[in-house]
Design an enzyme around this catalytic site. Structure first.
Site, PDB file in Angstrom:
ATOM      1  N   GLU A 114       0.842  -1.207   0.000  1.00  0.00           N
ATOM      2  CA  GLU A 114       0.000   0.000   0.000  1.00  0.00           C
ATOM      3  C   GLU A 114       0.873   1.251   0.000  1.00  0.00           C
ATOM      4  O   GLU A 114       1.960   1.230   0.548  1.00  0.00           O
ATOM      5  CB  GLU A 114      -0.856   0.040   1.291  1.00  0.00           C
ATOM      6  CG  GLU A 114      -1.669  -1.209   1.523  1.00  0.00           C
ATOM      7  CD  GLU A 114      -2.321  -1.229   2.912  1.00  0.00           C
ATOM      8  OE1 GLU A 114      -2.150  -0.266   3.682  1.00  0.00           O
ATOM      9  OE2 GLU A 114      -2.986  -2.229   3.203  1.00  0.00           O
ATOM     10  N   LYS A 116       2.212   4.611   1.465  1.00  0.00           N
ATOM     11  CA  LYS A 116       2.235   5.120   2.845  1.00  0.00           C
ATOM     12  C   LYS A 116       1.905   6.605   2.807  1.00  0.00           C
ATOM     13  O   LYS A 116       2.730   7.436   2.449  1.00  0.00           O
ATOM     14  CB  LYS A 116       3.594   4.883   3.499  1.00  0.00           C
ATOM     15  CG  LYS A 116       3.584   5.280   4.968  1.00  0.00           C
ATOM     16  CD  LYS A 116       4.868   4.864   5.640  1.00  0.00           C
ATOM     17  CE  LYS A 116       4.840   5.198   7.128  1.00  0.00           C
ATOM     18  NZ  LYS A 116       4.630   6.620   7.409  1.00  0.00           N
ATOM     19  N   ASP A 118       1.113  10.395   3.813  1.00  0.00           N
ATOM     20  CA  ASP A 118       1.710  11.284   4.794  1.00  0.00           C
ATOM     21  C   ASP A 118       0.630  12.226   5.336  1.00  0.00           C
ATOM     22  O   ASP A 118       0.482  13.349   4.892  1.00  0.00           O
ATOM     23  CB  ASP A 118       2.837  12.081   4.132  1.00  0.00           C
ATOM     24  CG  ASP A 118       3.847  12.544   5.152  1.00  0.00           C
ATOM     25  OD1 ASP A 118       3.724  12.140   6.327  1.00  0.00           O
ATOM     26  OD2 ASP A 118       4.751  13.301   4.774  1.00  0.00           O
ATOM     27  N   TYR A 228      -7.160   1.911   5.883  1.00  0.00           N
ATOM     28  CA  TYR A 228      -6.221   0.842   5.514  1.00  0.00           C
ATOM     29  C   TYR A 228      -6.140  -0.314   6.502  1.00  0.00           C
ATOM     30  O   TYR A 228      -5.226  -1.126   6.423  1.00  0.00           O
ATOM     31  CB  TYR A 228      -4.828   1.415   5.275  1.00  0.00           C
ATOM     32  CG  TYR A 228      -4.302   2.265   6.403  1.00  0.00           C
ATOM     33  CD1 TYR A 228      -4.050   1.711   7.651  1.00  0.00           C
ATOM     34  CD2 TYR A 228      -4.041   3.616   6.211  1.00  0.00           C
ATOM     35  CE1 TYR A 228      -3.569   2.484   8.683  1.00  0.00           C
ATOM     36  CE2 TYR A 228      -3.561   4.397   7.237  1.00  0.00           C
ATOM     37  CZ  TYR A 228      -3.329   3.822   8.471  1.00  0.00           C
ATOM     38  OH  TYR A 228      -2.856   4.594   9.493  1.00  0.00           O
ATOM     39  N   LYS A 316      10.621   3.385   3.258  1.00  0.00           N
ATOM     40  CA  LYS A 316      10.667   4.827   3.021  1.00  0.00           C
ATOM     41  C   LYS A 316      11.406   5.145   1.729  1.00  0.00           C
ATOM     42  O   LYS A 316      12.410   4.514   1.401  1.00  0.00           O
ATOM     43  CB  LYS A 316      11.392   5.520   4.190  1.00  0.00           C
ATOM     44  CG  LYS A 316      10.659   5.427   5.516  1.00  0.00           C
ATOM     45  CD  LYS A 316       9.381   6.236   5.464  1.00  0.00           C
ATOM     46  CE  LYS A 316       8.783   6.477   6.830  1.00  0.00           C
ATOM     47  NZ  LYS A 316       9.521   7.346   7.703  1.00  0.00           N
ATOM     48  N   CYS A 410      23.900  43.902  13.718  1.00  0.00           N
ATOM     49  CA  CYS A 410      22.600  43.264  13.489  1.00  0.00           C
ATOM     50  C   CYS A 410      21.933  43.854  12.244  1.00  0.00           C
ATOM     51  O   CYS A 410      21.804  45.072  12.128  1.00  0.00           O
ATOM     52  CB  CYS A 410      21.696  43.458  14.700  1.00  0.00           C
ATOM     53  SG  CYS A 410      20.012  42.875  14.423  1.00  0.00           S
ATOM     54  N   CYS A 413      18.789  46.011  13.540  1.00  0.00           N
ATOM     55  CA  CYS A 413      18.836  47.206  14.373  1.00  0.00           C
ATOM     56  C   CYS A 413      20.224  47.849  14.414  1.00  0.00           C
ATOM     57  O   CYS A 413      20.396  48.900  15.032  1.00  0.00           O
ATOM     58  CB  CYS A 413      18.372  46.893  15.791  1.00  0.00           C
ATOM     59  SG  CYS A 413      19.530  45.869  16.701  1.00  0.00           S
ATOM     60  N   CYS A 428      22.442  39.086  18.484  1.00  0.00           N
ATOM     61  CA  CYS A 428      22.292  40.524  18.618  1.00  0.00           C
ATOM     62  C   CYS A 428      21.969  40.764  20.092  1.00  0.00           C
ATOM     63  O   CYS A 428      21.044  40.168  20.628  1.00  0.00           O
ATOM     64  CB  CYS A 428      21.138  41.006  17.745  1.00  0.00           C
ATOM     65  SG  CYS A 428      20.520  42.621  18.208  1.00  0.00           S
ATOM     66  N   CYS A 433      15.837  45.140  20.046  1.00  0.00           N
ATOM     67  CA  CYS A 433      15.921  44.892  18.603  1.00  0.00           C
ATOM     68  C   CYS A 433      14.536  44.521  18.064  1.00  0.00           C
ATOM     69  O   CYS A 433      13.906  43.591  18.567  1.00  0.00           O
ATOM     70  CB  CYS A 433      16.918  43.761  18.333  1.00  0.00           C
ATOM     71  SG  CYS A 433      16.882  43.157  16.645  1.00  0.00           S
TER      72      CYS A 433
HETATM   73  S1  IVH Z   1      -0.561   0.454   8.874  1.00  0.00           S
HETATM   74  C1  IVH Z   1       0.160  -1.801  12.513  1.00  0.00           C
HETATM   75  N1  IVH Z   1      -0.861   1.446   6.459  1.00  0.00           N
HETATM   76  O1  IVH Z   1       2.105   5.340   9.024  1.00  0.00           O
HETATM   77  C2  IVH Z   1       0.072  -1.036  11.277  1.00  0.00           C
HETATM   78  N2  IVH Z   1      -0.053   2.872   8.160  1.00  0.00           N
HETATM   79  O2  IVH Z   1       4.157   4.419  11.430  1.00  0.00           O
HETATM   80  C3  IVH Z   1      -0.122   0.392  11.521  1.00  0.00           C
HETATM   81  N3  IVH Z   1       0.351   5.161   7.445  1.00  0.00           N
HETATM   82  O3  IVH Z   1       0.755   6.187  12.054  1.00  0.00           O
HETATM   83  C4  IVH Z   1      -0.224   1.256  10.398  1.00  0.00           C
HETATM   84  N4  IVH Z   1      -0.272   4.891   5.356  1.00  0.00           N
HETATM   85  O4  IVH Z   1      -0.544   6.928  10.099  1.00  0.00           O
HETATM   86  C5  IVH Z   1      -0.477   1.683   7.729  1.00  0.00           C
HETATM   87  N5  IVH Z   1      -1.203   2.184   4.287  1.00  0.00           N
HETATM   88  C6  IVH Z   1      -0.839   2.426   5.546  1.00  0.00           C
HETATM   89  C7  IVH Z   1      -0.399   3.694   5.975  1.00  0.00           C
HETATM   90  C8  IVH Z   1      -0.001   3.880   7.300  1.00  0.00           C
HETATM   91  C9  IVH Z   1       0.186   5.756   6.266  1.00  0.00           C
HETATM   92  C10 IVH Z   1       0.866   5.849   8.657  1.00  0.00           C
HETATM   93  C11 IVH Z   1      -0.010   5.679   9.837  1.00  0.00           C
HETATM   94  C12 IVH Z   1       0.865   5.318  10.997  1.00  0.00           C
HETATM   95  C13 IVH Z   1       2.234   5.372  10.417  1.00  0.00           C
HETATM   96  C14 IVH Z   1       2.988   4.152  10.860  1.00  0.00           C
END
Ligand code: IVH
Length: 668
Positions: A114, A116, A118, A228, A316, A410, A413, A428, A433
């Site tokens: 999946e 990840k 943000d 998810y 990552k 500075c 000022c 400074c 200031c």
């Molecule tokens: S699974 C036990 N799936 O990543 C599994 N997490 O460090 C727990 N996150 O705080 C998370 N996309 O907010 C999972 N497809 C995804 C995700 C996901 C983003 C975030 C989630 C969590 C952090 C995990």
């Protein structure tokens, strides 16, 4: 109006408001003006106050129209929310797979892959197909109850579909609330026009929007959600994670369309590369992909270590880099007078975000990296948030580059700049200031400190430049007409700002201490001081030996506090705060209600007292006692021969405590 008429009118108003909510929040096509809407809402609120009924909990007045909260209530997750172990290279990913194969004793492992996202993790509870409560992750065990705010997210189903698959009786579902990049930029442009500080990135914007005490503000923010995973489920059974995702989609939850099965680790790695290539063109930020073991029996077998499951891995993406040119190195003056060199660069897109400035931290850092004005440099967004200059490309030099040196005066000022022994920072030393004062006021108003919403960098500078404020206490003497005379200040925003300032007049003592911006006194230290001294005056009068005798207060902090309160200018400032009517609340004032917000349910009989006495003990401490166990229950106290409430508590994952624990809680 008689009761019968009122009941009819209430039903009618609820229906109308629900309809207009959908037009406004979900379809972006309101049919009536805000004022008309407010009038309907007000009518309904008034009638409901006179004729409360059983449907009050699901009334639109409890949805977005409800009054802002003072703070979020704690929410204990039925099942803890874990985090993920990280991998930063394909070697890490292969190692993860090898480890799992060893532990499972199999030749190949079937995964689900999946993106990840943000954003920020949330936990949602559905009871009998209806969204009942939702919370942020918090520390994984207890989060913040943000139910009202979550309800405003259009993509979040309030009611589950059951056509394709019956929904379970109880469902805990996990997902990520996020903001897409385009709406994020639009939001920031709007904030800039209104003189508010922009959010640093979509994730901060999403988190800031979801954690609003006033759900009306959340409702106006373009939030989105993908689900998810599941936590505690009653009334449905699954064999694989893939099946869970399919069920979530069938029940009407948004599930990321990019989720994919990966029957072995090679497929997982291919997915990682593929999504990495797709990343810049996705409408939202992702920072990696997540691999999850598909078979739930294998997940259970593998279990978890130190708050992360062994069966999942966050892979990552490497930091995103780009090449650009440093046009200038400017120097910014911070709250404590610290000078920070900042690289001003030709704008360049790094991972979908335009970057034109990056902090260079201090002079030593610039010299160490040998970054010169005119250099071609590599920039990256580390953790994909804060941009930084990685290195200069020396072979691109033409000889016309200019080395950087700290100014001796500075830039704001003109005062002398000093560098104390053992410190990396140049400062400074002029307390007056303007740059320092502005920063100081901004810090005072910031979240974590006095939390004055709407008092961002621009308006602070405007007020300061117009000589309306020269210290934080001046904020409390501002008059509406002074603000209205400023550029681009409309009546509505002025009123909002003055309200926010007025609301901040009774801050918790620790927030106030932190807001003063005393050197070495961060949020934690401020908390320790507030708890120990109980009142501001006691802290002001504390001498060096008293302060150093405190646990966790070192000589540096103690010295800094004594110097701060001895300073004439600061003493006058304290007196001015008092004149303004500022009254920090000592922690003792809230100690009278140690159980505030906690709801208890008793089952079975207690040995040491009867129910009535137990109830009054709870209520005297600010808690409440309920007769049945629901998701809102904080504790179930089990005496001897407990009844079915105990089972209910267990299924809902509500903490069950013994009589002895209860006595400890109430301080008996
Ligand atoms: S699974 C036990 N799936 O990543 C599994 N997490 O460090 C727990 N996150 O705080 C998370 N996309 O907010 C999972 N497809 C995804 C995700 C996901 C983003 C975030 C989630 C969590 C952090 C995990």
């Amino acid at each position: 109006m008689d009761q019968e008429k009122a009941v009819r009118r209430i039903a009618e108003l609820r229906k109308m408001i629900a309809y207009h909510n959908a037009r406004y929040y979900q379809q972006d096509a309101p049919e009536i003006s805000d004022a008309e809407y407010d009038r309907l809402m007000k009518d309904l609120q008034e009638l409901e106050a006179l004729y409360p009924d059983d449907d009050l909990a699901s009334s639109p007045t409890q949805r977005v129209g409800a009054a802002p909260l003072a703070k979020f209530s704690p929410f204990s997750h039925p099942q803890p929310m874990l985090s993920l172990a990280n991998a930063f290279s394909s070697e890490d990913i292969l190692e993860f797979d090898a480890r799992l194969r060893r532990l499972a004793g199999t030749g190949v492992i079937d995964y689900v892959a999946e993106p990840k996202l943000d954003g920020l993790a949330v936990n949602l509870i559905y009871e009998n197909g209806l969204f009942s409560r939702g919370a942020t992750r918090g520390d994984g065990t207890t989060g913040e109850d943000v139910t009202q705010n979550l309800r405003t997210i259009g993509a979040l189903p309030l009611k589950l579909h059951s056509a394709a698959r019956p929904f379970p009786e109880f469902l805990e579902v996990r997902g990520e609330v996020y903001m897409e990049k385009k709406p994020f930029e639009k939001l920031n442009r709007r904030r800039a026009i209104q003189g508010e500080d922009p959010f640093a990135n979509p994730r901060n914007a999403a988190a800031g929007s979801l954690r609003q005490l006033d759900a009306k503000i959340t409702a106006r923010r373009p939030l989105n959600i993908f689900l998810y995973g599941a936590g505690l489920v009653r009334g449905a059974a699954f064999a694989t994670h893939w099946e869970i995702l399919e069920a979530l989609a069938a029940w009407g939850f948004p599930v990321n369309p990019l989720v994919r099965r990966a029957p072995d680790i090679a497929a997982g790695l291919a997915y990682f590369t593929e999504i990495g290539a797709l990343r810049p063109s996705l409408p939202y930020d992702i920072d990696g992909v997540v691999l999850k073991v598909n078979a739930l029996t294998l997940q259970d077998l593998l279990g978890s270590v130190s708050r992360s499951p062994r069966w999942a891995l966050a892979c990552k993406f490497p930091a995103q880099q780009a090449v650009t040119v440093v046009c200038d190195i400017i120097v910014q003056v911070g709250r404590t007078g610290t000078l920070t060199p900042v690289a001003v660069m030709e704008p360049v897109t790094v991972g979908g975000v335009v970057v034109s400035r990056a902090t260079l931290h201090n002079e030593d850092e610039v010299l160490k990296k040998d970054i010169r004005i005119g250099d071609t440099v590599v920039v990256q967004r580390a953790g994909d948030v804060i941009p930084e200059v990685v290195r200069a490309l020396a072979d691109k030099r033409t000889g016309r580059e200019k080395a950087f040196s700290m100014p001796v005066h500075c830039p704001e000022c003109g005062s002398d700049i000093v560098r104390r022994e053992g410190e990396a920072a140049h400062r400074c030393v002029n307390l007056a200031c303007p740059a320092q004062i502005k920063e100081h006021i901004r810090h005072f108003a910031s979240r974590g400190a006095m939390d004055i919403e709407g008092l961002g960098e621009k308006i602070t500078a405007q007020l300061f430049d117009a000589k309306l404020i020269s210290d934080p206490a001046d904020l409390y003497f501002l008059q509406p007409q002074q603000l209205l005379a400023l550029d681009r200040q409309a009546e509505k925003s002025v009123r909002k700002l003055l309200d926010a300032i007025a609301r901040s007049k009774t801050p918790p003592l620790d927030k106030f201490i932190y807001a003063l911006g005393i050197r070495h006194v961060g949020e934690r230290t401020a908390g320790i001081l507030a708890r120990h001294f109980g009142g501001l005056q006691n802290l002001i009068e504390a001498d060096l030996p008293t302060l150093t005798a405190l646990d966790e207060i070192g000589p540096e902090i103690a010295q800094s506090l004594v110097e701060f309160f001895a300073e004439d200018h600061n003493r006058k400032l304290m007196a001015k705060f008092a004149r303004a009517g500022l009254a920090p609340q000592s922690p003792a004032q809230t100690d009278g209600a140690p159980l505030a917000g906690a709801a208890f349910v008793f089952t079975g009989s207690l040995e040491s007292m009867g129910r009535t006495e137990a109830k009054s003990l709870v209520e005297a401490r600010g808690g409440t006692v309920l007769s049945s166990v629901t998701g809102k229950t904080s504790y179930v106290v089990a005496g001897s021969e407990p009844g079915s409430k105990l089972d209910k508590a267990r299924t809902l994952g509500i903490p069950v405590i013994s009589e002895a624990d209860f006595l400890k809680l109430v301080g008996r």
